[in-house]
Design an enzyme around this catalytic site. Structure first.
Site, PDB file in Angstrom:
ATOM      1  CE1 TYR A   1      42.869 -30.656  64.293  1.00 12.25           C
ATOM      2  CE2 TYR A   1      40.993 -31.423  65.587  1.00 12.25           C
ATOM      3  CZ  TYR A   1      41.595 -30.462  64.795  1.00 12.25           C
ATOM      4  OH  TYR A   1      40.918 -29.290  64.514  1.00 12.25           O
ATOM      5  CE  LYS A  40      43.253 -27.148  66.000  1.00 11.76           C
ATOM      6  NZ  LYS A  40      43.383 -25.731  65.613  1.00 11.76           N
ATOM      7  CB  THR A  46      36.659 -25.851  57.290  1.00 12.61           C
ATOM      8  OG1 THR A  46      37.135 -26.967  58.060  1.00 12.61           O
ATOM      9  CG2 THR A  46      35.984 -24.841  58.213  1.00 12.61           C
TER      10      THR A  46
END
Length: 304
Positions: A175, A179, A212
């Protein structure tokens, strides 16, 4: 920039925006931009969620110019169809917000094109999407591209020998790589815009640590990160606060291309938008050019 909020967004009437992702930060971006008068196109893979997001925005902003377009960033074919559809409908585009993301699925998964899911969706998908929309952006009014990175980019590296995590899959490391790649892309896009005269301002932003559904949807609600998100919710700032750096980069007259924005407090974990610290690896222009060339080859995307 002191304590910048959505109240500081300049009027956006007459401007058009594509936002990827229909929930979380993407929804907050779209809502704030619709309130400011922009025409907003929400793009995502789930039609039901897209319709729900559009309905919520219209309920909050009755005169909102907002619509949904299907887009699966894990499929180059879907990205190509999306690009063709928009180029047929429109003559220009003013802002692209590369926001949607997949985060830390516990087991390695692949996109429709065989890329590792996080690298393929978060980075390669947005790379290909930006190329598809470049002709519209170049005809836009003071066009901007904002690519959403993450605090995870700080400790990440780009493993050119195993970009697709085929040898070793570590969810958070992969991940972070995706990014970091997005941040590298945002900065390299500005270099190429300057070099080739595209007239596009490309910036990056990150939301700090925000509430989120990324962890719940990726790692899973009952994973260690997922439970932290559920039971330590008070450590995460609200999604509308996390959206501020992206909105600043997308709308503020003070925002500059080639710049990275994030929150101002607790080592960029929360707060109001300021210029963020760029990890040293993201400043490596040679590595950025290498990643760009590999990405063009993998996606068959051309920036023209």
């Amino acid at each position: 920039m002191a304590k910048w909020t959505t109240a500081d967004i300049p009027p956006q009437r007459g401007r058009s925006v594509v936002v990827t992702g229909t929930g979380g930060l993407g929804f907050e971006d779209a809502l704030a931009l619709a309130r400011a008068g922009a025409e907003v196109i929400l793009a995502g893979r789930n039609t039901a969620k897209g319709a729900e997001a559009v309905g919520r925005i219209r309920k909050a902003v009755p005169d909102a110019k907002v619509s949904f377009e299907p887009l699966d960033l894990a499929s180059l074919a879907s990205i190509a169809v999306f690009g063709e559809r928009l180029r047929a409908k429109r003559t220009s585009l003013d802002v692209l917000i590369n926001n949607a993301a997949v985060m830390t699925p516990p087991k390695r998964q692949a996109t429709a094109d065989g890329f590792e899911l996080q690298f393929g969706t978060n980075y390669l998908g947005h790379f290909a999407l930006t190329a598809q929309l470049l002709p519209l952006l170049r005809k836009g009014s003071k066009p901007r591209v904002v690519t959403v990175s993450s605090l995870a980019a700080r400790s990440a590296k780009i493993d050119f020998d195993d970009l697709q995590a085929q040898r070793r899959y570590q969810p958070m490391a992969v991940y972070g790589q995706s990014k970091l790649a997005q941040l590298v892309f945002a900065l390299e896009l500005q270099r190429r815009s300057d070099r080739d005269g595209w007239g596009i301002a490309s910036a990056a932003a990150h939301p700090g640590i925000s509430r989120t559904d990324l962890l719940h949807n990726g790692a899973g609600r009952w994973s260690a990160p997922g439970m932290a998100r559920t039971f330590l919710w008070f450590l995460f700032q609200p999604a509308d606060q996390g959206a501020l750096p992206t909105l600043f980069a997308a709308t503020s007259p003070e925002a500059r291309g080639g710049t990275y924005y994030g929150p101002d407090k607790m080592s960029e974990v929360r707060g109001h938008p300021v210029e963020a610290k760029v990890p040293p690896l993201a400043k490596d222009a040679a590595a950025a050019a290498r990643l760009w060339e590999i990405s063009e080859r993998l996606t068959k995307a051309r920036f023209e």
